[in-house]
Design a protein around this motif. Structure first.
Motif, PDB file in Angstrom:
ATOM      1  N   GLU A 142      41.835  42.552  42.439  1.00 23.42           N
ATOM      2  CA  GLU A 142      43.014  43.124  41.546  1.00 23.42           C
ATOM      3  C   GLU A 142      43.475  44.349  41.904  1.00 23.42           C
ATOM      4  O   GLU A 142      44.440  44.823  41.977  1.00 23.42           O
ATOM      5  N   ASP A 143      42.560  45.274  42.399  1.00 25.46           N
ATOM      6  CA  ASP A 143      42.971  46.580  42.961  1.00 25.46           C
ATOM      7  C   ASP A 143      43.908  46.539  44.080  1.00 25.46           C
ATOM      8  O   ASP A 143      45.065  47.176  43.986  1.00 25.46           O
ATOM      9  N   ALA A 144      43.518  45.512  45.003  1.00 23.83           N
ATOM     10  CA  ALA A 144      44.465  45.335  46.139  1.00 23.83           C
ATOM     11  C   ALA A 144      45.872  44.801  45.844  1.00 23.83           C
ATOM     12  O   ALA A 144      46.884  45.265  46.267  1.00 23.83           O
ATOM     13  N   ILE A 145      45.713  43.959  44.636  1.00 26.62           N
ATOM     14  CA  ILE A 145      46.950  43.358  44.337  1.00 26.62           C
ATOM     15  C   ILE A 145      47.913  44.101  43.763  1.00 26.62           C
ATOM     16  O   ILE A 145      49.113  44.198  43.739  1.00 26.62           O
ATOM     17  N   SER A 146      47.305  44.893  42.663  1.00 25.37           N
ATOM     18  CA  SER A 146      48.160  45.636  41.813  1.00 25.37           C
ATOM     19  C   SER A 146      48.676  47.051  42.844  1.00 25.37           C
ATOM     20  O   SER A 146      49.525  47.862  42.238  1.00 25.37           O
ATOM     21  N   VAL A 161      27.454  35.511  39.526  1.00 21.00           N
ATOM     22  CA  VAL A 161      27.334  37.188  39.539  1.00 21.00           C
ATOM     23  C   VAL A 161      28.422  37.820  40.419  1.00 21.00           C
ATOM     24  O   VAL A 161      28.732  39.025  40.042  1.00 21.00           O
ATOM     25  N   ILE A 162      28.720  37.283  41.532  1.00 25.96           N
ATOM     26  CA  ILE A 162      29.723  37.866  42.589  1.00 25.96           C
ATOM     27  C   ILE A 162      31.346  37.807  41.997  1.00 25.96           C
ATOM     28  O   ILE A 162      32.171  38.330  42.665  1.00 25.96           O
ATOM     29  N   ILE A 163      31.606  37.064  41.097  1.00 25.73           N
ATOM     30  CA  ILE A 163      32.764  36.804  40.564  1.00 25.73           C
ATOM     31  C   ILE A 163      33.573  38.129  40.271  1.00 25.73           C
ATOM     32  O   ILE A 163      34.830  38.499  40.551  1.00 25.73           O
ATOM     33  N   PRO A 164      32.730  38.985  39.391  1.00 31.20           N
ATOM     34  CA  PRO A 164      33.551  40.460  39.009  1.00 31.20           C
ATOM     35  C   PRO A 164      33.778  41.298  40.615  1.00 31.20           C
ATOM     36  O   PRO A 164      34.615  41.875  40.404  1.00 31.20           O
ATOM     37  N   MET A 165      32.972  41.278  41.274  1.00 31.07           N
ATOM     38  CA  MET A 165      33.117  41.798  42.509  1.00 31.07           C
ATOM     39  C   MET A 165      34.444  41.410  43.357  1.00 31.07           C
ATOM     40  O   MET A 165      35.308  42.062  43.513  1.00 31.07           O
ATOM     41  N   VAL A 166      34.536  40.154  43.431  1.00 33.00           N
ATOM     42  CA  VAL A 166      35.559  39.686  43.840  1.00 33.00           C
ATOM     43  C   VAL A 166      36.788  39.701  43.145  1.00 33.00           C
ATOM     44  O   VAL A 166      38.051  40.455  43.554  1.00 33.00           O
ATOM     45  N   SER A 167      36.796  39.620  42.007  1.00 31.30           N
ATOM     46  CA  SER A 167      38.152  39.866  41.077  1.00 31.30           C
ATOM     47  C   SER A 167      38.554  41.298  41.009  1.00 31.30           C
ATOM     48  O   SER A 167      39.675  41.529  40.983  1.00 31.30           O
ATOM     49  N   SER A 168      37.570  42.087  40.771  1.00 33.62           N
ATOM     50  CA  SER A 168      38.036  43.550  40.642  1.00 33.62           C
ATOM     51  C   SER A 168      38.593  44.131  41.833  1.00 33.62           C
ATOM     52  O   SER A 168      39.699  44.900  41.697  1.00 33.62           O
ATOM     53  N   ILE A 169      37.887  44.118  42.825  1.00 29.25           N
ATOM     54  CA  ILE A 169      38.517  44.491  44.448  1.00 29.25           C
ATOM     55  C   ILE A 169      39.629  43.871  44.607  1.00 29.25           C
ATOM     56  O   ILE A 169      40.586  44.546  45.034  1.00 29.25           O
TER      57      ILE A 169
END
Lengths: 546, 310
Positions: B177-181, B167-175
């Motif tokens: 990803e924002d930071a990385i990009s 459930v929390i994978i998208p939370m980690v990945s989207s935030i």
């Protein structure tokens, strides 16, 4: 690295090592992406497998449906995808057919549960006064029209409440289907009439409205002579056949290319109907499905899984989420408008606005159980001491209104944040242009900013609805019954919700519930969520392209 | 309006009043959010004070037995232990996987792949948690029981924790990803100019530069895992336990109770009243303070990284 001074002279071994490390890293990244995707696929496959039971079907069954459904749809899709005109008509056609079908089913289920006569009384009074105001405002422009419209709705509802008993005693003997005629057919006929008037002419508009009314009456007459209850058929004829016929005729007349795009939904429906009838005639063993009309239309049964249905829970969920939307969406959008359009950025008001922004983002992170506790104490303490409210409020089991308010508070931050983003993306030039023409701030917001921001706001609302429809923990805490056998009787009736039934039966000792009924109920919930999310994505994409 | 000509320079009284009225109404909507926060705090605090009138704060915070219905003991430690076990398992899944997805999406994936994967992975967070709980109990637990050489109970922390992780994978990945990009391309180009490979750039330049955003996403995701309710209630059972120490694996294979499932259990108890109901609010405030602290921490960390590059 030792070769840092001049990496190009690195030996072959070093280069290899670096290449390998890069490859390994990339495959690690792909693997972690696959973990996410495969988990999702696994969830849908195992639950879907139990809900539909495809292993029971013979190979002939798959062949049959390939012939009637998959092959025609594939050919059609290939054709439509190449043709832009047809593809846009196809989208419109799917939206009209399935949108009106789902809409009519929802309206029928809710009105039927609440009691058609009550809905008719409140609807007639609630729209009578605004209609008078609107008719007056057409001839005379006045400052008071804007505030008068919502006020007149309120006055109408209060009048309906006051006159409820005498009016009800008069119309109580009238059959249900006539009430459905008032609640569904008349508004649909008026709406379609106005649409046709706008697109073609007033004469055609009147003809359309009369045709819809006549068709509904004819259907009712036919059903009565056949001895069937006409209510469902009246709703279906006016709610589905009317809009679909108008949109189809309009498209055929207006568009000169790609008209075959209208056929999409009919190929789908026709394929299923043809498949089902051939399956029965040829005696082919089909799916061993738990997701059947019985499941969707029956009431819950605790001991006979093959008889168990989730109709009351579905109606309960729709009623709770609908009431929630009615209460929370205006407040959420209003708050977003204040924060984006009115709140200054300096001074004490500016600091207050910043504090509100921080507060909203913190509210979005509060666990849903905590909202449940808030709802519980709200309805035990606050409404418990308000004597003018129905006495059952605050006592168990919880009412629809309690569940709706609790969920409304929960989704408020989601609605506010997405509406704020939508408002922020409206270019400032539009506002300046409007001010330059002499419009006031509210006129600018209503006529310029909001219309531009509607797709973004709508996307956020749909996502919030999707979140609310699956929410379980707060409802358990405010004391909504987890197993329900009848649909709520209205906003002040006992609440019911689909996720609660899944919660109550997930660990049922009868295996047919665990891997059958609950799987099918979960599929219903998952499909609802998927439809909502993809609608939101479609709206967003369309909006971004423009 | 017939007298439009005369009103262009000076709006008349009604128009001004109307503008004020709308402004006031909208401000009222915004103030509702403040009312919600104060409502939460008042509701939780009021009952918690009543609770600590019956049970001492020390007994609550240091007690090692949570048995409110049978023994009338209100020690919160077993529930905190259960929460930590679930959070640890979910972190072991979601933190590496989420970061991997974030790096893949922002550095490696082609735009077309990215445009399909992103909404697909978002679905992971949109699925109702009650369905996840059902999935964990009826499908994941039997599967793990067959695959792993462990003696898994019907209700266990392992499968619940794994599914909370999903459930929390998208939370980690989207935030993340924002930071990385949001790491400026000039850093990447400089590294490439020095002869770095894509692997070097990702691991030695981009990820370190985005550390604060990634850490922020981790903290937020863990806060979400702590507050997760239905998965744990359905799949991890309702038996509060202190951690098994030398035999660490038993923590995963046995049933646990978290703070959230403690709240749900009290809410579902027959005739819950008096101190039992108050205990639910004490647990609520424990959870609220824990998650709020983590969310504020995450925001503070994130704000720091924003300042670095803008």
């Amino acid at each position: 690295m030792a070769t840092e001074t001049d990496p190009t002279f690195e030996g072959d071994a070093g280069l290899w090592r670096r290449k390998l490390a890069g490859q390994a890293f990339e495959s690690l990244l792909v693997a972690s992406t696959l973990v996410g995707v495969l988990a999702l696929v696994a969830l849908f496959v195992v639950i879907g497998n139990d809900a539909f039971g495809p292993s029971a079907a013979e190979p002939a069954w798959f062949l049959l449906y390939f012939g009637t459904l998959v092959a025609p749809i594939s050919v059609y899709t290939l054709l439509v995808r190449r043709d832009e005109a047809a593809s846009s008509i196809n989208g419109l056609s799917f939206m009209t057919v399935f949108g009106s079908l789902i809409g009519s089913a929802v309206v029928f289920a809710v009105v039927d549960a609440v009691r058609p006569h009550d809905v008719a009384i409140y609807l007639v009074f609630g729209s009578l006064f605004p209609a008078i105001v609107f008719a007056y405002a057409r001839n005379r422009e006045s400052h008071y029209t804007g505030p008068a419209l919502p006020l007149s709705v309120l006055v109408g509802l209060v009048t309906a409440r006051a006159l409820y008993a005498p009016v009800n005693s008069v119309i109580a003997i009238v059959a249900d289907w006539i009430m459905f005629l008032v609640v569904v057919t008349v508004p649909v006929a008026a709406g379609l009439g106005l649409f046709v008037t706008w697109r073609w002419s007033r004469r055609y508009g009147v003809v359309t409205a009369v045709a819809v009314l006549a068709a509904a009456l004819a259907t009712a007459g036919g059903a009565i002579t056949q001895g069937i209850d006409p209510a469902v058929w009246v709703v279906l004829v006016s709610g589905v056949v009317g809009p679909v016929a108008v949109v189809s005729l309009d498209t055929i007349q207006r568009r000169d290319s790609g008209r075959y795009g209208l056929l999409g939904p009919w190929i789908l429906v026709g394929g299923i109907v043809a498949g089902a009838s051939l399956e029965r005639q040829l005696g082919i063993e089909g799916l061993d499905a738990w997701l059947t009309p019985t499941l969707l239309l029956n009431s819950w049964s605790s001991f006979r899984p093959e008889q168990a249905g989730i109709y009351p829970q579905l109606v309960g969920s729709i009623l709770v989420v609908g009431t929630m939307a009615f209460l929370a969406f205006p407040v959420g959008v209003g708050a977003a408008i204040y924060l984006e359009e009115y709140a200054p950025s300096t001074g004490w008001r500016g600091r207050l606005a910043t504090a509100l922004d921080v507060n909203i983002s913190n509210l979005a992170g509060v666990p849903s159980v905590v909202y449940g506790l808030l709802g519980l104490s709200l309805f035990q303490n606050f409404f418990g001491i308000a004597p003018w409210l129905p006495p059952a409020l605050g006592l168990r089991p919880a009412l629809v209104i309690a569940a709706a308010v609790t969920l409304g508070l929960l989704i408020l931050p989601i609605v506010i944040v997405s509406s704020q983003e939508a408002l922020r993306s409206v270019p400032d030039e539009l506002r300046q242009g409007s001010y330059g023409l002499g419009a006031s701030r509210w006129q600018t917001i209503r006529n310029v900013v909001l219309p531009e921001a509607v797709p973004g706001i709508l996307t956020g609302m749909i996502l919030a609805l999707g979140r609310a429809i699956g929410e379980t923990a707060p409802l358990v805490i405010i004391g909504v019954a987890t197993t329900t056998y009848s649909a709520p009787e209205g906003v002040f009736g006992s609440a019911a919700a689909l996720p609660l039934q899944i919660f109550a039966s997930a660990a049922n000792s009868i295996p047919a519930y665990r891997t059958g009924v609950v799987a099918a109920a979960s599929v219903v919930l998952l499909v609802t969520m998927l439809v909502m999310n993809s609608t939101a994505i479609l709206i967003r994409n369309r909006y971004e392209n423009n | 309006m017939s007298d439009r000509q005369t009103t262009t320079l000076q709006r008349d009284g009604v128009a001004v009043t109307k503008e004020r009225l709308y402004r006031l109404l909208l401000a009222g909507c915004a103030a509702t959010t403040l009312a919600v926060t104060s409502g939460i705090i008042i509701a939780l605090l009021g009952r918690t004070v009543a609770f600590f009138g019956e049970v001492s704060v020390i007994a609550y915070l240091t007690g090692t037995e949570w048995s409110p219905v049978i023994n009338g003991t209100f020690g919160v430690l077993p529930l905190i232990s259960g929460t930590l076990v679930i959070t640890a398992v979910s972190a072991a899944i979601a933190l590496p996987v989420g970061l991997g997805i974030a790096i893949y999406l922002s550095e490696y994936a082609a735009p077309k792949v990215r445009s399909v994967l992103k909404p697909t992975l978002e679905i992971l967070a949109a699925i109702p948690t009650v369905v996840y709980g059902y999935f964990a109990l009826v499908y994941v637990t039997p599967f793990l029981d067959g695959v792993l050489p462990l003696d898994l109970g019907t209700f266990n922390a392992l499968s619940a924790g794994i599914v909370v992780g999903l459930v929390i994978i998208p939370m980690v990945s989207s935030i993340s990803e924002d930071a990385i990009s949001s790491v400026p391309d000039s850093l990447r180009n400089a590294a490439y100019g020095l002869g770095s490979t894509k692997f070097d750039v990702s691991t030695k330049v981009v990820v370190p530069a985005a550390t604060s955003g990634i850490v922020s996403s981790y903290v937020l995701a863990l806060s979400r895992a702590i507050g997760e309710t239905m998965i744990v209630v359905i799949a991890a059972g309702l038996s509060p336990k202190m951690p098994f120490f030398p035999d660490v694996l038993r923590n995963l294979t046995s049933s646990v109770q978290t703070i959230t499932s403690g709240i749900v259990q009290v809410a579902g108890a027959e005739n819950a009243s008096g101190v039992l109901l108050d205990a639910m609010f004490a647990l609520g405030i424990t959870l609220f303070v824990l998650t709020l602290t983590m969310n504020i921490l995450a925001e503070a960390v994130r704000r720091r990284y924003r300042e670095e590059y803008n």
